[in-house]
Design an enzyme around this catalytic site. Structure first.
Site, PDB file in Angstrom:
ATOM      1  N   TRP A  10       0.817  -1.220   0.000  1.00 41.29           N
ATOM      2  CA  TRP A  10       0.000   0.000   0.000  1.00 41.29           C
ATOM      3  C   TRP A  10       0.849   1.268   0.000  1.00 41.29           C
ATOM      4  O   TRP A  10       0.351   2.348  -0.254  1.00 41.29           O
ATOM      5  CB  TRP A  10      -0.927   0.009   1.224  1.00 41.29           C
ATOM      6  CG  TRP A  10      -1.998  -1.046   1.212  1.00 41.29           C
ATOM      7  CD1 TRP A  10      -2.273  -1.935   0.194  1.00 41.29           C
ATOM      8  CD2 TRP A  10      -2.942  -1.318   2.252  1.00 41.29           C
ATOM      9  NE1 TRP A  10      -3.330  -2.736   0.554  1.00 41.29           N
ATOM     10  CE2 TRP A  10      -3.769  -2.385   1.811  1.00 41.29           C
ATOM     11  CE3 TRP A  10      -3.172  -0.782   3.519  1.00 41.29           C
ATOM     12  CZ2 TRP A  10      -4.800  -2.900   2.588  1.00 41.29           C
ATOM     13  CZ3 TRP A  10      -4.195  -1.289   4.296  1.00 41.29           C
ATOM     14  CH2 TRP A  10      -5.004  -2.343   3.833  1.00 41.29           C
ATOM     15  N   LYS A  11       2.119   1.129   0.351  1.00 34.61           N
ATOM     16  CA  LYS A  11       3.007   2.306   0.431  1.00 34.61           C
ATOM     17  C   LYS A  11       2.377   3.351   1.359  1.00 34.61           C
ATOM     18  O   LYS A  11       1.753   2.979   2.353  1.00 34.61           O
ATOM     19  CB  LYS A  11       3.324   2.853  -0.969  1.00 34.61           C
ATOM     20  CG  LYS A  11       3.816   1.743  -1.908  1.00 34.61           C
ATOM     21  CD  LYS A  11       4.317   2.246  -3.239  1.00 34.61           C
ATOM     22  CE  LYS A  11       4.744   1.057  -4.097  1.00 34.61           C
ATOM     23  NZ  LYS A  11       5.315   1.454  -5.394  1.00 34.61           N
ATOM     24  N   HIS A  95      12.880  -2.161  -0.470  1.00 37.53           N
ATOM     25  CA  HIS A  95      12.102  -1.590  -1.581  1.00 37.53           C
ATOM     26  C   HIS A  95      12.910  -0.469  -2.242  1.00 37.53           C
ATOM     27  O   HIS A  95      13.585   0.293  -1.562  1.00 37.53           O
ATOM     28  CB  HIS A  95      10.752  -1.059  -1.080  1.00 37.53           C
ATOM     29  CG  HIS A  95       9.815  -0.820  -2.219  1.00 37.53           C
ATOM     30  ND1 HIS A  95       9.910   0.299  -3.016  1.00 37.53           N
ATOM     31  CD2 HIS A  95       8.805  -1.570  -2.732  1.00 37.53           C
ATOM     32  CE1 HIS A  95       8.985   0.221  -3.966  1.00 37.53           C
ATOM     33  NE2 HIS A  95       8.299  -0.906  -3.815  1.00 37.53           N
ATOM     34  N   GLU A  97      12.060   2.277  -3.327  1.00 37.71           N
ATOM     35  CA  GLU A  97      11.742   3.626  -2.843  1.00 37.71           C
ATOM     36  C   GLU A  97      12.522   3.934  -1.566  1.00 37.71           C
ATOM     37  O   GLU A  97      12.963   5.059  -1.355  1.00 37.71           O
ATOM     38  CB  GLU A  97      10.222   3.745  -2.629  1.00 37.71           C
ATOM     39  CG  GLU A  97       9.509   3.816  -3.983  1.00 37.71           C
ATOM     40  CD  GLU A  97       8.110   3.230  -3.996  1.00 37.71           C
ATOM     41  OE1 GLU A  97       7.520   3.007  -2.923  1.00 37.71           O
ATOM     42  OE2 GLU A  97       7.609   2.985  -5.109  1.00 37.71           O
ATOM     43  N   GLU A 167      11.705  -6.247  -8.642  1.00 39.33           N
ATOM     44  CA  GLU A 167      10.918  -5.080  -9.043  1.00 39.33           C
ATOM     45  C   GLU A 167      11.793  -4.104  -9.820  1.00 39.33           C
ATOM     46  O   GLU A 167      12.476  -3.264  -9.216  1.00 39.33           O
ATOM     47  CB  GLU A 167      10.376  -4.354  -7.803  1.00 39.33           C
ATOM     48  CG  GLU A 167       9.473  -5.190  -6.928  1.00 39.33           C
ATOM     49  CD  GLU A 167       8.552  -4.297  -6.091  1.00 39.33           C
ATOM     50  OE1 GLU A 167       7.339  -4.505  -6.171  1.00 39.33           O
ATOM     51  OE2 GLU A 167       9.041  -3.383  -5.399  1.00 39.33           O
ATOM     52  N   GLY A 173       5.077   1.882 -10.878  1.00 44.41           N
ATOM     53  CA  GLY A 173       4.211   3.059 -10.924  1.00 44.41           C
ATOM     54  C   GLY A 173       4.235   3.780 -12.267  1.00 44.41           C
ATOM     55  O   GLY A 173       3.757   4.900 -12.387  1.00 44.41           O
ATOM     56  N   SER A 213       3.913  -2.445 -11.952  1.00 39.37           N
ATOM     57  CA  SER A 213       2.717  -2.300 -12.784  1.00 39.37           C
ATOM     58  C   SER A 213       1.987  -3.618 -13.052  1.00 39.37           C
ATOM     59  O   SER A 213       1.477  -3.848 -14.147  1.00 39.37           O
ATOM     60  CB  SER A 213       3.057  -1.581 -14.102  1.00 39.37           C
ATOM     61  OG  SER A 213       3.568  -0.278 -13.831  1.00 39.37           O
ATOM     62  N   GLY A 234       1.665  -2.650  -6.280  1.00 39.98           N
ATOM     63  CA  GLY A 234       1.453  -1.339  -5.681  1.00 39.98           C
ATOM     64  C   GLY A 234       0.064  -0.811  -6.013  1.00 39.98           C
ATOM     65  O   GLY A 234      -0.935  -1.182  -5.391  1.00 39.98           O
ATOM     66  N   GLY A 235      -0.012   0.043  -7.023  1.00 42.64           N
ATOM     67  CA  GLY A 235      -1.247   0.743  -7.370  1.00 42.64           C
ATOM     68  C   GLY A 235      -2.491  -0.133  -7.433  1.00 42.64           C
ATOM     69  O   GLY A 235      -3.532   0.208  -6.856  1.00 42.64           O
TER      70      GLY A 235
HETATM   71  P1  13P Z   1       3.159  -0.554  -8.886  1.00 40.89           P
HETATM   72  O1  13P Z   1       2.394  -1.852  -8.926  1.00 40.89           O
HETATM   73  O2  13P Z   1       2.309   0.623  -8.532  1.00 40.89           O
HETATM   74  O3  13P Z   1       3.983  -0.357 -10.123  1.00 40.89           O
HETATM   75  O4  13P Z   1       4.205  -0.685  -7.666  1.00 40.89           O
HETATM   76  C1  13P Z   1       5.013  -1.795  -7.573  1.00 40.89           C
HETATM   77  C2  13P Z   1       5.694  -1.777  -6.264  1.00 40.89           C
HETATM   78  O5  13P Z   1       6.548  -0.940  -6.019  1.00 40.89           O
HETATM   79  C3  13P Z   1       5.302  -2.765  -5.261  1.00 40.89           C
HETATM   80  O6  13P Z   1       6.178  -2.774  -4.186  1.00 40.89           O
END
Ligand code: 13P
Length: 250
Positions: A10-11, A95, A97, A167, A173, A213, A234-235
């Site tokens: 969910w970030k 991650h 990020e 990833e 994203g 994605s 993620g999204g």
């Molecule tokens: P997205 O699915 O939004 O591209 O994000 C992937 C992600 O970073 C999951 O940790």
């Protein structure tokens, strides 16, 4: 045999009420045998979301980070002991990020992984290259380096507690997904590394997830590849219907 895993990250998204209604939806999804669903939940919601999903044995929650030290003067940080004390047993580490914005290094991540394993946690360990690295054709070596620096001095027995999430940063994203073939070839490479560094059993039993994605439209094809054991999403994990469809894509 290794598990299929649909993990949502969910970030830093969702207000509590939104998080609650999303996890209520997920807790009502029938999860197939051999499949596990994991929700990567922000710290403040972990305990309550865990209660929401408790009725479904196929669904678990994970923290999105932890500190490497057991306790002390680390303002704003959360220890593994704190997480364990509210029943959390899984943590996402490495991650991209956190590597980019919090400057987490392979060496720091090695410390976090060791602390998490010692505390009995399952670790979802993320790796993956930038677009620049991929375009230079260095992605195999880059990912290998990340794994080598943070995970390869562990013992074979530790791998019961580790899941790898590949990833590629250029796919996170962005709406651009690695093709199933691109993901498969690097997953197969990772599995070969596990076999050569540890043993056949570690290679065969470690789940390797793809992230970047993932959506209902591509999950089935990605998950059908022999070395792709699920996704870190993620999204699309923020949308109940989309995540449900991804869970049902194995
Ligand atoms: P997205 O699915 O939004 O591209 O994000 C992937 C992600 O970073 C999951 O940790």
């Amino acid at each position: 045999m290794r598990k299929n895993i649909a993990a949502g990250n969910w970030k830093m998204n969702l207000a509590f009420e939104e998080a609650k209604s999303l996890s209520e939806h997920v807790s009502n999804v029938q999860v197939a045998d051999g499949t596990e669903v994991i929700l990567g939940v922000p710290f403040p919601y972990l305990e309550q979301i865990q209660k929401v999903i408790a009725s479904n044995p196929g669904v678990h929650v994970a923290a999105q980070n932890c500190h490497q030290e057991a306790k002390g003067a680390y303002t704003g940080e959360v220890s593994l002991g704190m997480l364990a004390s509210i029943g959390i047993k899984t943590v996402i580490l490495g991650h991209s990020e956190r590597r980019a914005y919090q400057k987490e290094t392979d060496e720091l991540l090695a410390q976090k992984v060791k602390a998490a394993l010692q505390a009995g946690f399952k670790v979802i360990f993320c790796c993956g290259e930038s677009l620049e690295t991929r375009e230079a054709g260095e992605h195999f070596d880059f990912v290998e380096g990340q794994l080598r620096n943070s995970l390869f001095d562990l013992e074979a027995k530790d791998w019961k507690q580790i899941v790898i999430a590949y990833e590629p940063i250029w796919a996170i994203g962005t709406g651009v997904t690695a093709s199933p073939e691109q993901a498969q070839e690097i997953h197969a490479h990772i599995r070969t590394l596990l076999k050569n560094t540890f043993n056949e059993q570690v290679a065969e039993e470690t789940s390797i997830l793809y992230g970047g994605s993932v959506k209902p439209a591509n999950a089935k094809e990605l998950f059908s590849k022999s070395d792709i054991d699920g996704g870190l999403v993620g999204g699309a994990s923020l949308k109940a219907a989309d995540f449900e469809q991804i869970i049902k894509s194995f």
